[in-house]
Design an enzyme around this catalytic site. Structure first.
Site, PDB file in Angstrom:
ATOM      1  N   GLU A  49      -2.062  -2.739  11.304  1.00  0.00           N
ATOM      2  CA  GLU A  49      -3.354  -3.336  11.594  1.00  0.00           C
ATOM      3  C   GLU A  49      -3.425  -3.782  13.046  1.00  0.00           C
ATOM      4  O   GLU A  49      -2.531  -4.479  13.533  1.00  0.00           O
ATOM      5  CB  GLU A  49      -3.595  -4.555  10.693  1.00  0.00           C
ATOM      6  CG  GLU A  49      -3.641  -4.237   9.218  1.00  0.00           C
ATOM      7  CD  GLU A  49      -3.890  -5.475   8.361  1.00  0.00           C
ATOM      8  OE1 GLU A  49      -4.476  -5.315   7.279  1.00  0.00           O
ATOM      9  OE2 GLU A  49      -3.495  -6.586   8.772  1.00  0.00           O
ATOM     10  N   CYS A  50      -4.465  -3.400  13.743  1.00  0.00           N
ATOM     11  CA  CYS A  50      -4.798  -3.865  15.091  1.00  0.00           C
ATOM     12  C   CYS A  50      -3.602  -3.764  16.041  1.00  0.00           C
ATOM     13  O   CYS A  50      -3.267  -2.683  16.495  1.00  0.00           O
ATOM     14  CB  CYS A  50      -5.353  -5.281  15.036  1.00  0.00           C
ATOM     15  SG  CYS A  50      -6.354  -5.722  16.491  1.00  0.00           S
ATOM     16  N   GLY A  51      -2.925  -4.870  16.342  1.00  0.00           N
ATOM     17  CA  GLY A  51      -1.784  -4.810  17.243  1.00  0.00           C
ATOM     18  C   GLY A  51      -0.718  -3.858  16.760  1.00  0.00           C
ATOM     19  O   GLY A  51      -0.062  -3.175  17.565  1.00  0.00           O
ATOM     20  N   MET A 110      -1.285  -1.114  15.058  1.00  0.00           N
ATOM     21  CA  MET A 110      -1.785   0.209  15.376  1.00  0.00           C
ATOM     22  C   MET A 110      -1.598   0.528  16.858  1.00  0.00           C
ATOM     23  O   MET A 110      -1.231   1.649  17.227  1.00  0.00           O
ATOM     24  CB  MET A 110      -3.276   0.317  15.018  1.00  0.00           C
ATOM     25  CG  MET A 110      -3.869   1.687  15.305  1.00  0.00           C
ATOM     26  SD  MET A 110      -5.655   1.658  15.539  1.00  0.00           S
ATOM     27  CE  MET A 110      -5.771   0.789  17.095  1.00  0.00           C
ATOM     28  N   SER A 128      -5.298   1.108  11.725  1.00  0.00           N
ATOM     29  CA  SER A 128      -6.662   0.892  12.207  1.00  0.00           C
ATOM     30  C   SER A 128      -6.745  -0.487  12.853  1.00  0.00           C
ATOM     31  O   SER A 128      -5.792  -1.257  12.851  1.00  0.00           O
ATOM     32  CB  SER A 128      -7.658   0.980  11.044  1.00  0.00           C
ATOM     33  OG  SER A 128      -7.640  -0.206  10.274  1.00  0.00           O
TER      34      SER A 128
END
Length: 463
Positions: free
Chosen positions: A334-336, A338, A435
């Site tokens: 997730e986020c970081g 990714m 993502s």
């Protein structure tokens, strides 16, 4: 019984963001701990940073409670579980008391959570330069929703003891008393950066600062007052039997935990563990190998951009993750997380750092916020979380974009809660799902089940 139905509880909400709710929560928690009480802490909304202060203060996880992300049953269930064995629970609000996912409903607000938990509310007001107006604010907050129990107002950033006494006089007879207050303390202010407050750690927030806030609250107030208010909450229903079940350990999931990756909803990790997964921490910054005998990887958000050089220089860990993926190991990011799995990370100074390389494109940092808000997610193909058509909810808060990825064909269809704009995310090998979405799995319990199932399948494949 899982949870304590008679747990005293108090929602510490505010009139807006920036009124010092987190500081008041920390101070009150420390003051109650000084009386020998065990305090459970919670945070309304999707935020990761404020909970780090409460987790640091209590040395226990701080759980998020978000009506839009989780729904009523999951909010109550999470509260029951996380307050088990505690003497009192404090719940920090999100933004203003009535602010949430929509300007014309209570969905996702602290008020909604307070009503679901039948918890009294302590309204934190920035009282600097204020006098009689505090009475109007308290009266208005109480009258706006009579179903909400507003226990009183807390005057933050008062100028003197005389100022606090004046504010208390102003509220006499309104039915919403000013029950306490704190002065401005510049020397004790918590530091901040682009995403908000710094994540609480021993380096950024010394223990002495937490202690100082607790001592200050006890000096200016009688902590027993707040305990009494919290004790006015009625008992909650007992947890149903299915909520108390714990599966035996059947797989191990490596969870990235260090200064670069530490944004996780505590409830997500709890769901994995209840389903039989053992969450094993590891550090992409300093470890040179994955933990032994793990069957899936979970890389949460954080600040990879602040540690880009160290992440890039740790060739052994980048290689270990690539090899894990090549063997078919399921990876969720997730986020970081990714950003770390992408081809590279470009920092604000224009420097490029190679990352793991499982996700196409380069994560490029920007000086301004690139996305903020709730999202609804649907998988378009089978992923490590389960089959196509799986729906869940999450939140985005990022200062980067992923450049150089395909314009279509992603494994996730993302719909923004505000505005309804849709786009696709999720590119990489079939066993990798990455993502910008910080998902809360209470929105669909099948998500956690899917990741545990993928981990078990990989384990069986290897044996």
């Amino acid at each position: 019984m899982d949870g304590t139905p008679h747990i005293p509880r108090l929602v510490v909400a505010g009139t807006a963001s920036g009124v010092g709710k987190t500081t008041v929560m920390v101070a009150l928690t420390r003051a109650l701990q000084a009386r020998g009480l065990k305090v459970a802490t919670f945070k309304c909304g999707p935020d990761y940073l404020d909970p780090s202060y409460h987790a640091r203060t209590t040395q226990a996880p701080c759980h998020n409670l978000d009506g839009w992300l989780m729904g009523r049953d999951a909010v109550i269930s999470t509260f029951r579980h996380a307050s088990q064995g505690c003497d009192v629970a404090l719940i920090e609000g999100v933004m203003g008391l009535y602010d949430g996912a929509s300007p014309d409903s209570e969905e996702g607000s602290a008020a909604q959570v307070a009503k679901w938990l039948a918890a009294p509310v302590l309204a934190v007001v920035d009282a600097s330069g204020m006098a009689r107006t505090i009475a109007a604010i308290g009266t208005g907050l109480a009258a706006f929703d009579p179903q909400l129990k507003l226990a009183g107002v807390f005057a933050n950033r008062v100028g003197s003891r005389g100022h606090l006494e004046l504010l208390q006089r102003a509220a006499l007879g309104t039915g919403v008393p000013v029950v306490g207050g704190l002065p401005e303390q510049e020397a004790l202010t918590f530091p901040a950066r682009h995403l908000g407050l710094l994540t609480a750690s021993e380096e950024s927030i010394p223990t002495q600062r937490l202690d100082a806030w607790g001592a200050l609250l006890s000096e200016w107030n009688d902590a027993a007052t707040f305990l009494r208010l919290a004790g006015e909450a009625p008992a909650l229903p007992e947890a149903p039997e299915e909520e108390r079940r714990q599966a035996p350990v059947t797989c191990r999931i490596a969870v990235a935990q260090d200064a670069a990756f530490h944004f996780y909803y505590a409830d997500n990790l709890r769901r994995l563990e209840r389903l039989g997964a053992r969450c094993v921490p590891f550090s992409p910054l300093s470890d040179t190998a994955l933990p032994p005998d793990v069957h899936a990887l979970y890389l949460g958000g954080g600040y990879p951009e602040l540690h880009a050089r160290q992440l890039a220089d740790n060739h052994a860990m980048r290689r270990a993750i690539s090899e894990f993926s090549a063997r078919g190991g399921p990876i969720y990011a997730e986020c970081g997380g990714m950003m770390y799995l992408s081809q590279g990370l470009r920092t604000l100074d224009g420097q490029d750092y190679p990352m793991v390389g499982l996700v196409p494109g380069v994560a490029v940092m920007a000086p301004k916020l690139q996305a903020l808000g709730y999202v609804e997610v649907e998988t378009t193909v089978r992923t490590v979380l389960g089959g196509a058509g799986l729906r869940f909810r999450g939140h985005q808060f990022r200062y980067s974009t992923l450049e150089g990825v395909p314009t279509h064909g992603g494994t996730l269809r993302i719909r923004r809660r505000r505005g309804g704009v849709t786009h696709t995310e999720g590119f990489g090998p079939p066993n990798v799902l990455a993502s910008y979405v910080h998902a809360h799995w209470a929105s669909n319990p099948l998500v956690a089940e899917g990741l545990v199932s993928s981990a078990r399948a990989f384990k069986e494949q290897r044996t």
